[in-house]
Scaffold this motif. Structure first.
Motif, PDB file in Angstrom:
ATOM      1  N   ASP A 159      -6.342 -13.816   3.970  1.00  0.00           N
ATOM      2  CA  ASP A 159      -6.760 -15.205   3.786  1.00  0.00           C
ATOM      3  C   ASP A 159      -7.494 -15.327   2.446  1.00  0.00           C
ATOM      4  N   GLY A 160      -7.057 -16.250   1.607  1.00  0.00           N
ATOM      5  CA  GLY A 160      -7.621 -16.378   0.257  1.00  0.00           C
ATOM      6  C   GLY A 160      -9.042 -16.888   0.228  1.00  0.00           C
ATOM      7  N   VAL A 161      -9.513 -17.490   1.324  1.00  0.00           N
ATOM      8  CA  VAL A 161     -10.881 -18.024   1.371  1.00  0.00           C
ATOM      9  C   VAL A 161     -11.831 -17.035   2.032  1.00  0.00           C
ATOM     10  N   THR A 162     -11.429 -16.522   3.201  1.00  0.00           N
ATOM     11  CA  THR A 162     -12.340 -15.647   3.955  1.00  0.00           C
ATOM     12  C   THR A 162     -12.187 -14.173   3.590  1.00  0.00           C
ATOM     13  N   ALA A 163     -11.111 -13.818   2.873  1.00  0.00           N
ATOM     14  CA  ALA A 163     -10.793 -12.425   2.515  1.00  0.00           C
ATOM     15  C   ALA A 163     -10.530 -11.559   3.752  1.00  0.00           C
ATOM     16  N   GLN A 164     -10.205 -12.195   4.870  1.00  0.00           N
ATOM     17  CA  GLN A 164      -9.845 -11.450   6.090  1.00  0.00           C
ATOM     18  C   GLN A 164      -8.355 -11.123   6.050  1.00  0.00           C
ATOM     19  N   CYS A 165      -7.998  -9.948   6.560  1.00  0.00           N
ATOM     20  CA  CYS A 165      -6.581  -9.628   6.724  1.00  0.00           C
ATOM     21  C   CYS A 165      -6.061 -10.427   7.915  1.00  0.00           C
ATOM     22  N   VAL A 166      -5.085 -11.299   7.681  1.00  0.00           N
ATOM     23  CA  VAL A 166      -4.588 -12.167   8.757  1.00  0.00           C
ATOM     24  C   VAL A 166      -3.245 -11.686   9.306  1.00  0.00           C
ATOM     25  N   ARG A 167      -2.526 -10.853   8.554  1.00  0.00           N
ATOM     26  CA  ARG A 167      -1.263 -10.319   9.080  1.00  0.00           C
ATOM     27  C   ARG A 167      -0.967  -8.949   8.494  1.00  0.00           C
ATOM     28  N   PRO A 168      -1.263  -7.885   9.242  1.00  0.00           N
ATOM     29  CA  PRO A 168      -0.867  -6.555   8.777  1.00  0.00           C
ATOM     30  C   PRO A 168       0.583  -6.282   9.192  1.00  0.00           C
ATOM     31  N   ILE A 169       1.406  -5.852   8.252  1.00  0.00           N
ATOM     32  CA  ILE A 169       2.761  -5.394   8.585  1.00  0.00           C
ATOM     33  C   ILE A 169       2.765  -3.889   8.310  1.00  0.00           C
ATOM     34  N   VAL A 170       2.330  -3.137   9.312  1.00  0.00           N
ATOM     35  CA  VAL A 170       2.180  -1.688   9.174  1.00  0.00           C
ATOM     36  C   VAL A 170       3.566  -1.048   9.167  1.00  0.00           C
ATOM     37  N   GLY A 171       3.758  -0.087   8.257  1.00  0.00           N
ATOM     38  CA  GLY A 171       5.053   0.596   8.198  1.00  0.00           C
ATOM     39  C   GLY A 171       6.184  -0.303   7.732  1.00  0.00           C
ATOM     40  N   ALA A 172       5.857  -1.288   6.894  1.00  0.00           N
ATOM     41  CA  ALA A 172       6.889  -2.199   6.375  1.00  0.00           C
ATOM     42  C   ALA A 172       8.013  -1.424   5.692  1.00  0.00           C
ATOM     43  N   HIS A 173       7.643  -0.314   5.047  1.00  0.00           N
ATOM     44  CA  HIS A 173       8.639   0.555   4.411  1.00  0.00           C
ATOM     45  C   HIS A 173       8.585   1.966   5.008  1.00  0.00           C
ATOM     46  N   GLY A 174       8.401   1.994   6.321  1.00  0.00           N
ATOM     47  CA  GLY A 174       8.318   3.276   7.019  1.00  0.00           C
ATOM     48  C   GLY A 174       7.073   4.030   6.568  1.00  0.00           C
ATOM     49  N   LEU A 175       7.239   5.312   6.291  1.00  0.00           N
ATOM     50  CA  LEU A 175       6.108   6.110   5.807  1.00  0.00           C
ATOM     51  C   LEU A 175       6.113   6.231   4.281  1.00  0.00           C
ATOM     52  N   MET A 176       7.081   5.567   3.639  1.00  0.00           N
ATOM     53  CA  MET A 176       7.177   5.611   2.182  1.00  0.00           C
ATOM     54  C   MET A 176       6.302   4.506   1.574  1.00  0.00           C
ATOM     55  N   GLU A 177       5.904   4.693   0.320  1.00  0.00           N
ATOM     56  CA  GLU A 177       5.028   3.726  -0.347  1.00  0.00           C
ATOM     57  C   GLU A 177       5.676   2.350  -0.460  1.00  0.00           C
ATOM     58  N   SER A 226       0.810  -1.228   0.000  1.00  0.00           N
ATOM     59  CA  SER A 226       0.000   0.000   0.000  1.00  0.00           C
ATOM     60  C   SER A 226       0.840   1.273   0.000  1.00  0.00           C
ATOM     61  N   LYS A 227       0.170   2.365  -0.381  1.00  0.00           N
ATOM     62  CA  LYS A 227       0.849   3.663  -0.469  1.00  0.00           C
ATOM     63  C   LYS A 227       1.272   4.207   0.891  1.00  0.00           C
ATOM     64  N   ASP A 228       0.703   3.649   1.980  1.00  0.00           N
ATOM     65  CA  ASP A 228       1.102   4.103   3.315  1.00  0.00           C
ATOM     66  C   ASP A 228       2.303   3.322   3.850  1.00  0.00           C
ATOM     67  N   GLY A 229       2.913   2.492   3.012  1.00  0.00           N
ATOM     68  CA  GLY A 229       4.091   1.737   3.419  1.00  0.00           C
ATOM     69  C   GLY A 229       3.799   0.380   4.020  1.00  0.00           C
ATOM     70  N   SER A 230       2.511   0.005   4.095  1.00  0.00           N
ATOM     71  CA  SER A 230       2.133  -1.261   4.731  1.00  0.00           C
ATOM     72  C   SER A 230       2.102  -2.424   3.740  1.00  0.00           C
ATOM     73  N   ILE A 231       2.380  -3.603   4.298  1.00  0.00           N
ATOM     74  CA  ILE A 231       2.166  -4.876   3.587  1.00  0.00           C
ATOM     75  C   ILE A 231       1.094  -5.609   4.385  1.00  0.00           C
ATOM     76  N   ARG A 232       0.130  -6.196   3.705  1.00  0.00           N
ATOM     77  CA  ARG A 232      -0.895  -6.961   4.431  1.00  0.00           C
ATOM     78  C   ARG A 232      -1.091  -8.327   3.772  1.00  0.00           C
ATOM     79  N   VAL A 233      -1.205  -9.346   4.616  1.00  0.00           N
ATOM     80  CA  VAL A 233      -1.468 -10.708   4.146  1.00  0.00           C
ATOM     81  C   VAL A 233      -2.932 -11.019   4.428  1.00  0.00           C
TER      82      VAL A 233
END
Length: 344
Positions: free
Chosen positions: A209-227, A200-207
């Motif tokens: 679930d392919g079946v439920t479409a729930q976010c199961v692991r947010p990695i907020v700020g994976a690239h700091g505040l950069m995209e 995402s543009k806020d620097g986050s990576i999110r994993v």
């Protein structure tokens, strides 16, 4: 397909300095040119085709066997024409492309808020045979390995999941809990479709679930505040490779969200820079925008092992590796598409 005898376990392997592998030399050839910026590229799952999308709203389809001929071609043989189709059906620049896993269908996501379906088995068809009208700029598209669903990453912060038979759109139920507010630069399914990942543009990576479409692991700020500009799974689905406008490439463990490795020394601050594995996942390839070079790291030791002039007039904005052989493509703001293959 060139796969390691067993998947590399990045979480336990030691980083032994001086143990980096040598990346084989490649040769490269200019294979085509768009009328404006070449913004994205994608190989078909069988490695036989490559598609590129442009700001000129066109999509070019290449046959890889002909691109290889173009690299080897002697001028005496006459011109080799690797572009076998050109599609014109968008009104705005193309952002991303994907191939259906089983059929001769190519999809494109564009700034005109649409996903278009092209049948490239038909030699005369220039326009889409199906269109999904989204509500937002479609920045990224990814087919589920079954071919029954597709994901769209858009200016909306939640990925849009479409059933390709009904065109129904599904959104995750836990959207409000996520505090996700930024546009999605990239969305990619894992090899079995059991998960997908967004950058995402806020620097986050999110994993997800392919079946439920729930976010199961947010990695907020994976690239700091950069995209965060790209994210994709390893073939065994245990790790994610991400790239960001903080000029870093990072390897994450899916099960824990732990940062395992960083690949640094290439500047990418302007474009939606991609970081990709080679076919064996022993090397990582990306672009240095400031020096206009292709940079390659040993995936295990995180050491830079090769730096090559890109041969583009301006730094490429996209790099994509073949899923089946030692070859990749680059394309960018000089409008050109280049094919690279290992020198035998």
């Amino acid at each position: 397909m060139p796969v390691p005898t067993q998947a590399i376990d990045f979480s336990t392997m030691p980083e032994t300095k001086g143990s980096s592998k040598t990346f084989p030399k490649h040769e490269t050839r200019h294979v085509s040119e768009h009328k404006n910026f070449a913004r994205c590229a994608r190989f078909s799952p069988d490695g036989r085709f490559v598609a590129t999308g442009s700001s000129d709203t066109s999509i070019k389809l290449f046959e890889v066997s002909k691109m290889k001929q173009a690299v080897l071609a002697d001028s005496r043989d006459g011109p080799v024409r690797p572009v076998i189709r050109t599609f014109y059906d968008h009104s705005q620049p193309i952002n991303d492309l994907d191939f259906h896993p089983q059929s001769t269908v190519l999809i494109s996501g564009a700034k005109d808020n649409t996903i278009k379906f092209f049948d490239f088995s038909k030699t005369v068809a220039r326009r889409a045979f199906r269109v999904i009208q989204d509500t937002h700029n479609v920045r990224s598209v990814s087919f589920h390995p079954s071919g029954e669903y597709l994901l769209a990453g858009t200016d909306h912060p939640i990925p849009h999941l479409y059933d390709i038979n009904t065109f129904k759109c599904y959104l995750t139920a836990n959207a409000h809990d996520l505090n996700a507010k930024a546009a999605i630069n990239q969305v990619r399914y894992s090899s079995t479709g059991s998960m997908y990942v967004t950058a995402s543009k806020d620097g986050s990576i999110r994993v997800w679930d392919g079946v439920t479409a729930q976010c199961v692991r947010p990695i907020v700020g994976a690239h700091g505040l950069m995209e965060a500009t790209s994210a994709s799974f390893t073939k065994d689905q245990r790790f994610i490779l991400s790239c960001g406008k903080d000029s870093t490439i990072k390897l994450w463990e899916v099960g824990t969200g732990r940062l395992l490795k960083q690949y640094v020394g290439a500047v990418h601050t302007q474009f939606r820079c991609q970081a990709v594995f080679n076919g064996t996942e022993e090397f990582i390839l990306s672009i240095d925008e400031s020096s206009n070079e292709v940079v390659i790291w040993d995936a295990l030791t995180a050491e830079k092992v090769a730096i090559w002039p890109s041969n583009h007039v301006a730094a490429p904005r996209w790099i994509e590796h073949s899923p089946t052989e030692a070859a990749f493509v680059t394309c960018g703001n000089d409008r050109s598409v280049r094919f690279w293959k290992e020198i035998p």
